[in-house]
Design an enzyme around this catalytic site. Structure first.
Site, PDB file in Angstrom:
ATOM      1  NE  ARG A  58      -3.667  -0.575   2.589  1.00 18.74           N
ATOM      2  CZ  ARG A  58      -3.785  -0.986   3.851  1.00 18.74           C
ATOM      3  NH1 ARG A  58      -3.430  -0.201   4.829  1.00 18.74           N
ATOM      4  NH2 ARG A  58      -4.259  -2.181   4.128  1.00 18.74           N
ATOM      5  NE  ARG A  77      -7.244   5.705   3.041  1.00 16.85           N
ATOM      6  CZ  ARG A  77      -8.194   5.144   3.785  1.00 16.85           C
ATOM      7  NH1 ARG A  77      -9.274   5.842   4.136  1.00 16.85           N
ATOM      8  NH2 ARG A  77      -8.060   3.887   4.193  1.00 16.85           N
ATOM      9  NE  ARG A 110     -10.124   8.105  -1.944  1.00 16.96           N
ATOM     10  CZ  ARG A 110     -10.268   7.003  -1.232  1.00 16.96           C
ATOM     11  NH1 ARG A 110      -9.225   6.252  -0.973  1.00 16.96           N
ATOM     12  NH2 ARG A 110     -11.451   6.626  -0.774  1.00 16.96           N
ATOM     13  CG  ASP A 145      -9.612  -2.383  -4.479  1.00 15.85           C
ATOM     14  OD1 ASP A 145      -9.186  -1.793  -3.457  1.00 15.85           O
ATOM     15  OD2 ASP A 145     -10.460  -3.283  -4.439  1.00 15.85           O
ATOM     16  CE1 TYR A 171     -13.395  -6.780   1.488  1.00 18.60           C
ATOM     17  CE2 TYR A 171     -11.811  -8.371   0.643  1.00 18.60           C
ATOM     18  CZ  TYR A 171     -12.117  -7.301   1.465  1.00 18.60           C
ATOM     19  OH  TYR A 171     -11.138  -6.758   2.262  1.00 18.60           O
TER      20      TYR A 171
END
Length: 354
Positions: free
Chosen positions: A27, A31, A40, A77, A154
């Protein structure tokens, strides 16, 4: 084929001699970087960022502009595959990924089909090609996918879950349905990773983020067997170069020997296992990637340096180690603390490669 200016990461994965231990961060485009948050915001939402090759390229390159990392990883992703299968991926603010049409009925499960990675997922391949061009052979590019079981979590739960009760109930009550999902997923992941390799990815990683939620017997049957299926179908060489593969099962420390036997080049380790003990268990079968606790990066730079030193000391002299965090970097990490880790790895690892 133009040679890479820095191929240390690839050589480490192939357990070849290196001058130092290479480092990248799971990652690493995320962020914790102010520039990423600006990109973003321009994208409008997360999927807007993932589906724009221009913006995905921008995000991929941002950490490399800050830190002397030894690899880039495609910005995307893991849930792009089930989205391409028609499950309707969306992101709720503060709630993470959700699916509009989770798999609950047998008819929906049996209707699942493998998407064409160059059509339904063509935006990913466009990003891979663009990133490779932008990197200009400085460092290698890692492509990736979620594992069949992690994707299934998921797809059945409809989003994240504290206990995976829906997918695990299916595992016990209707294993035939879960095996169908996993087989479709495994074929989709294989096609997806091979398309990334053909588009320019120079190594690939499979994130089995939720494999550690399974019992030992269930892990072998419902996760590892499908990782093996993918390994059997992966492209191993492209444009005259080897394409190494990494398998990361969070919570998978119990099963390192089994993972090492499926044919991957490296195992990603979370922070719960001592990397030296892991090395002794797998011997010379695979390289190891990891495994600093991401929370260490909240500490002072001197502490970060000391903890990096402990991981390097535990692995010991020789080749086959790629330094990384044991999980993705936290969005609350200060960028200069990440810089301290990268600097410490490059400096402190050299004596182990003398």
């Amino acid at each position: 084929m133009t040679p890479l200016k820095n191929d240390t990461f690839l050589r480490a994965l192939l357990r070849q001699p290196t001058e130092y231990t290479p480092v990248w961060m799971m990652r690493q485009a995320g962020r914790y970087l102010p520039e990423y948050n600006q990109t973003r915001a321009r994208a409008g939402d997360f999927m807007g960022l993932c589906t724009s090759p221009d913006l995905a390229t921008e995000a991929t390159l941002q950490p490399l502009a800050r830190f002397p990392l030894d690899a880039a990883i495609l910005f995307s992703d893991i849930l792009t595959i089930p989205d391409a299968m028609g499950l309707g991926l969306y992101f709720s603010t503060g709630e993470g990924p959700k699916f509009e049409r989770p798999l609950r009925q047998a008819r929906d499960i049996l209707a699942l089909a493998v998407p064409d990675p160059n059509i339904e997922l063509g935006y990913v391949m466009a990003a891979v090609r663009q990133i490779r061009q932008a990197l200009d052979n400085t460092v290698p590019l890692i492509g990736f996918s979620g594992s069949p079981f992690t994707l299934a979590c998921y797809m059945v739960e409809g989003g994240g879950s504290p206990d995976f009760s829906l997918v695990k109930t299916m595992l016990y009550d209707r294993p035939d349905l879960l095996h169908h999902i996993l087989d479709v997923n495994a074929r989709a992941v294989t096609a997806y990773l091979n398309a990334q390799i053909e588009a320019g990815a120079q190594a690939v990683m499979i994130f089995d983020s939720w494999g550690g939620a399974l019992s030992e017997a269930a892990y072998g049957e419902f996760s590892l067997a499908y990782l093996q299926q993918i390994m059997n179908g992966l492209i191993r060489e492209h444009d005259g170069a080897a394409i190494p593969s990494i398998v990361y099962t969070k919570g998978g420390g119990l099963w390192l020997e089994d993972i090492a036997a499926i044919g991957c080049n490296a195992i990603g380790l979370d922070w719960t296992i001592d990397i030296g003990k892991a090395r002794r268990r797998v011997g010379d079968k695979v390289a190891l990637q990891g495994n600093l606790d991401p929370v260490v990066l909240f500490s002072k730079p001197d502490t970060i340096r000391a903890e990096v030193g402990k991981v390097l000391h535990s692995y010991g002299p020789g080749n086959g180690h790629v330094f990384n965090l044991g999980h993705g970097i936290s969005q609350f990490t200060q960028p200069d603390h990440a810089a301290a880790m990268v600097e410490a790895v490059h400096e402190l690892s050299r004596p182990y490669h003398a």
